[in-house]
Design a protein around this motif. Structure first.
Motif, PDB file in Angstrom:
ATOM      1  N   ASN A  48       0.854  -1.181   0.000  1.00 12.89           N
ATOM      2  CA  ASN A  48       0.000   0.000   0.000  1.00 12.89           C
ATOM      3  C   ASN A  48       0.894   1.237   0.000  1.00 12.89           C
ATOM      4  O   ASN A  48       2.044   1.154  -0.403  1.00 12.89           O
ATOM      5  CB  ASN A  48      -0.936  -0.030   1.221  1.00 12.89           C
ATOM      6  CG  ASN A  48      -2.142  -0.931   0.987  1.00 12.89           C
ATOM      7  OD1 ASN A  48      -2.995  -0.641   0.175  1.00 12.89           O
ATOM      8  ND2 ASN A  48      -2.197  -2.046   1.711  1.00 12.89           N
ATOM      9  N   ALA A  49       0.382   2.350   0.448  1.00 11.32           N
ATOM     10  CA  ALA A  49       1.153   3.603   0.474  1.00 11.32           C
ATOM     11  C   ALA A  49       1.074   4.235   1.863  1.00 11.32           C
ATOM     12  O   ALA A  49       0.846   5.433   2.001  1.00 11.32           O
ATOM     13  CB  ALA A  49       0.619   4.564  -0.597  1.00 11.32           C
ATOM     14  N   ILE A  50       1.272   3.425   2.885  1.00 15.12           N
ATOM     15  CA  ILE A  50       1.095   3.875   4.268  1.00 15.12           C
ATOM     16  C   ILE A  50       2.205   4.829   4.701  1.00 15.12           C
ATOM     17  O   ILE A  50       1.938   5.824   5.358  1.00 15.12           O
ATOM     18  CB  ILE A  50       0.972   2.656   5.198  1.00 15.12           C
ATOM     19  CG1 ILE A  50      -0.382   2.008   4.935  1.00 15.12           C
ATOM     20  CG2 ILE A  50       1.132   3.045   6.653  1.00 15.12           C
ATOM     21  CD1 ILE A  50      -0.611   0.707   5.626  1.00 15.12           C
ATOM     22  N   GLY A  51       3.436   4.553   4.353  1.00 15.03           N
ATOM     23  CA  GLY A  51       4.549   5.428   4.681  1.00 15.03           C
ATOM     24  C   GLY A  51       4.854   5.482   6.168  1.00 15.03           C
ATOM     25  O   GLY A  51       4.243   4.800   6.979  1.00 15.03           O
ATOM     26  N   ALA A  52       5.822   6.333   6.520  1.00 18.90           N
ATOM     27  CA  ALA A  52       6.285   6.445   7.907  1.00 18.90           C
ATOM     28  C   ALA A  52       5.187   6.985   8.821  1.00 18.90           C
ATOM     29  O   ALA A  52       4.969   6.462   9.919  1.00 18.90           O
ATOM     30  CB  ALA A  52       7.515   7.342   7.980  1.00 18.90           C
ATOM     31  N   SER A  53       4.474   8.015   8.385  1.00 14.86           N
ATOM     32  CA  SER A  53       3.439   8.596   9.249  1.00 14.86           C
ATOM     33  C   SER A  53       2.306   7.617   9.499  1.00 14.86           C
ATOM     34  O   SER A  53       1.736   7.578  10.591  1.00 14.86           O
ATOM     35  CB  SER A  53       2.912   9.907   8.669  1.00 14.86           C
ATOM     36  OG  SER A  53       2.349   9.689   7.390  1.00 14.86           O
ATOM     37  N   ASN A  77       5.713  -0.731   2.067  1.00 13.26           N
ATOM     38  CA  ASN A  77       4.977   0.481   2.405  1.00 13.26           C
ATOM     39  C   ASN A  77       5.884   1.665   2.677  1.00 13.26           C
ATOM     40  O   ASN A  77       5.407   2.718   3.084  1.00 13.26           O
ATOM     41  CB  ASN A  77       4.087   0.238   3.630  1.00 13.26           C
ATOM     42  CG  ASN A  77       2.720  -0.258   3.255  1.00 13.26           C
ATOM     43  OD1 ASN A  77       1.895   0.483   2.748  1.00 13.26           O
ATOM     44  ND2 ASN A  77       2.487  -1.537   3.492  1.00 13.26           N
ATOM     45  N   ALA A  78       7.182   1.507   2.495  1.00 15.92           N
ATOM     46  CA  ALA A  78       8.148   2.588   2.695  1.00 15.92           C
ATOM     47  C   ALA A  78       7.964   3.267   4.056  1.00 15.92           C
ATOM     48  O   ALA A  78       7.832   4.490   4.149  1.00 15.92           O
ATOM     49  CB  ALA A  78       8.055   3.616   1.564  1.00 15.92           C
ATOM     50  N   ILE A  79       7.987   2.459   5.126  1.00 14.65           N
ATOM     51  CA  ILE A  79       7.772   3.022   6.466  1.00 14.65           C
ATOM     52  C   ILE A  79       9.011   3.723   7.002  1.00 14.65           C
ATOM     53  O   ILE A  79       8.906   4.558   7.891  1.00 14.65           O
ATOM     54  CB  ILE A  79       7.281   1.965   7.470  1.00 14.65           C
ATOM     55  CG1 ILE A  79       8.324   0.886   7.709  1.00 14.65           C
ATOM     56  CG2 ILE A  79       5.959   1.371   7.028  1.00 14.65           C
ATOM     57  CD1 ILE A  79       8.012  -0.010   8.886  1.00 14.65           C
ATOM     58  N   GLY A  80      10.172   3.419   6.480  1.00 15.39           N
ATOM     59  CA  GLY A  80      11.407   4.106   6.862  1.00 15.39           C
ATOM     60  C   GLY A  80      11.806   3.884   8.307  1.00 15.39           C
ATOM     61  O   GLY A  80      11.174   3.144   9.046  1.00 15.39           O
ATOM     62  N   ASP A  81      12.876   4.572   8.698  1.00  8.42           N
ATOM     63  CA  ASP A  81      13.408   4.430  10.052  1.00  8.42           C
ATOM     64  C   ASP A  81      12.430   4.930  11.108  1.00  8.42           C
ATOM     65  O   ASP A  81      12.243   4.294  12.147  1.00  8.42           O
ATOM     66  CB  ASP A  81      14.735   5.183  10.191  1.00  8.42           C
ATOM     67  CG  ASP A  81      15.855   4.540   9.394  1.00  8.42           C
ATOM     68  OD1 ASP A  81      15.718   3.357   9.025  1.00  8.42           O
ATOM     69  OD2 ASP A  81      16.860   5.227   9.144  1.00  8.42           O
ATOM     70  N   SER A  82      11.815   6.078  10.866  1.00 12.73           N
ATOM     71  CA  SER A  82      10.911   6.637  11.881  1.00 12.73           C
ATOM     72  C   SER A  82       9.681   5.758  12.078  1.00 12.73           C
ATOM     73  O   SER A  82       9.203   5.586  13.202  1.00 12.73           O
ATOM     74  CB  SER A  82      10.506   8.064  11.534  1.00 12.73           C
ATOM     75  OG  SER A  82       9.817   8.097  10.303  1.00 12.73           O
ATOM     76  N   GLY A  83       9.175   5.179  11.017  1.00 16.31           N
ATOM     77  CA  GLY A  83       8.040   4.261  11.140  1.00 16.31           C
ATOM     78  C   GLY A  83       8.429   3.005  11.894  1.00 16.31           C
ATOM     79  O   GLY A  83       7.682   2.522  12.751  1.00 16.31           O
ATOM     80  N   LEU A 101       5.519  -8.542  13.323  1.00 17.79           N
ATOM     81  CA  LEU A 101       5.652  -7.411  12.406  1.00 17.79           C
ATOM     82  C   LEU A 101       6.375  -7.849  11.149  1.00 17.79           C
ATOM     83  O   LEU A 101       7.407  -8.506  11.222  1.00 17.79           O
ATOM     84  CB  LEU A 101       6.414  -6.264  13.055  1.00 17.79           C
ATOM     85  CG  LEU A 101       5.786  -5.583  14.246  1.00 17.79           C
ATOM     86  CD1 LEU A 101       6.747  -4.562  14.842  1.00 17.79           C
ATOM     87  CD2 LEU A 101       4.494  -4.907  13.848  1.00 17.79           C
ATOM     88  N   ASN A 102       5.863  -7.454  10.013  1.00 17.25           N
ATOM     89  CA  ASN A 102       6.541  -7.665   8.741  1.00 17.25           C
ATOM     90  C   ASN A 102       6.619  -6.312   8.068  1.00 17.25           C
ATOM     91  O   ASN A 102       5.747  -5.946   7.294  1.00 17.25           O
ATOM     92  CB  ASN A 102       5.770  -8.674   7.874  1.00 17.25           C
ATOM     93  CG  ASN A 102       6.522  -8.979   6.589  1.00 17.25           C
ATOM     94  OD1 ASN A 102       7.699  -8.686   6.475  1.00 17.25           O
ATOM     95  ND2 ASN A 102       5.825  -9.563   5.637  1.00 17.25           N
ATOM     96  N   PRO A 103       7.675  -5.529   8.431  1.00 19.86           N
ATOM     97  CA  PRO A 103       7.749  -4.181   7.868  1.00 19.86           C
ATOM     98  C   PRO A 103       8.253  -4.205   6.492  1.00 19.86           C
ATOM     99  O   PRO A 103       9.049  -4.273   5.870  1.00 19.86           O
ATOM    100  CB  PRO A 103       8.663  -3.421   8.815  1.00 19.86           C
ATOM    101  CG  PRO A 103       9.430  -4.449   9.544  1.00 19.86           C
ATOM    102  CD  PRO A 103       8.669  -5.729   9.443  1.00 19.86           C
TER     103      PRO A 103
END
Length: 103
Positions: A48-53, A77-83, A101-103
């Motif tokens: 999806n397009a959830i992202g870090a936020s 989902n490109a959650i990045g370090d902050s996510g 968790l499967n990030p």
């Protein structure tokens, strides 16, 4: 009736992978942390397009009143370090027995 308000909802499995869900959709799903009887929650949100936020709002599950088992699939989902850091806080949830968790 919202799912979070269902008094007899104990187990919920949602497969919403590949649905262009964004951070605002993640925020709506995170409201499930208020479900009064929800013990087991599995959310497949991969691709999806959830992202870090969006990933950060799922840290609210740490405060869920009776949640014992949580599985979150946030693959691609490109959650990045902050996510990822926000999701790591879930390990401190006092009632959570199983966290996948499967990030």
């Amino acid at each position: 009736v919202m799912l979070k308000d269902a008094p007899l909802l104990h187990t919920l499995n949602l497969n919403l992978g590949n649905n262009t869900i964004t951070a605002s959709g993640a925020q709506a799903l995170a409201a499930l942390n208020e479900a009064p009887s929800l013990h087991t929650l599995s959310l497949d949100l991969g691709r999806n397009a959830i992202g870090a936020s969006g990933a950060q709002v799922f840290a609210a599950f740490k405060e869920a009143p009776v949640l014992h088992i949580l599985a979150l699939d946030l693959e691609c989902n490109a959650i990045g370090d902050s996510g990822a850091q926000a999701l790591a806080a879930l390990a401190e949830a006092p009632l959570l027995h199983t966290l996948t968790l499967n990030p």
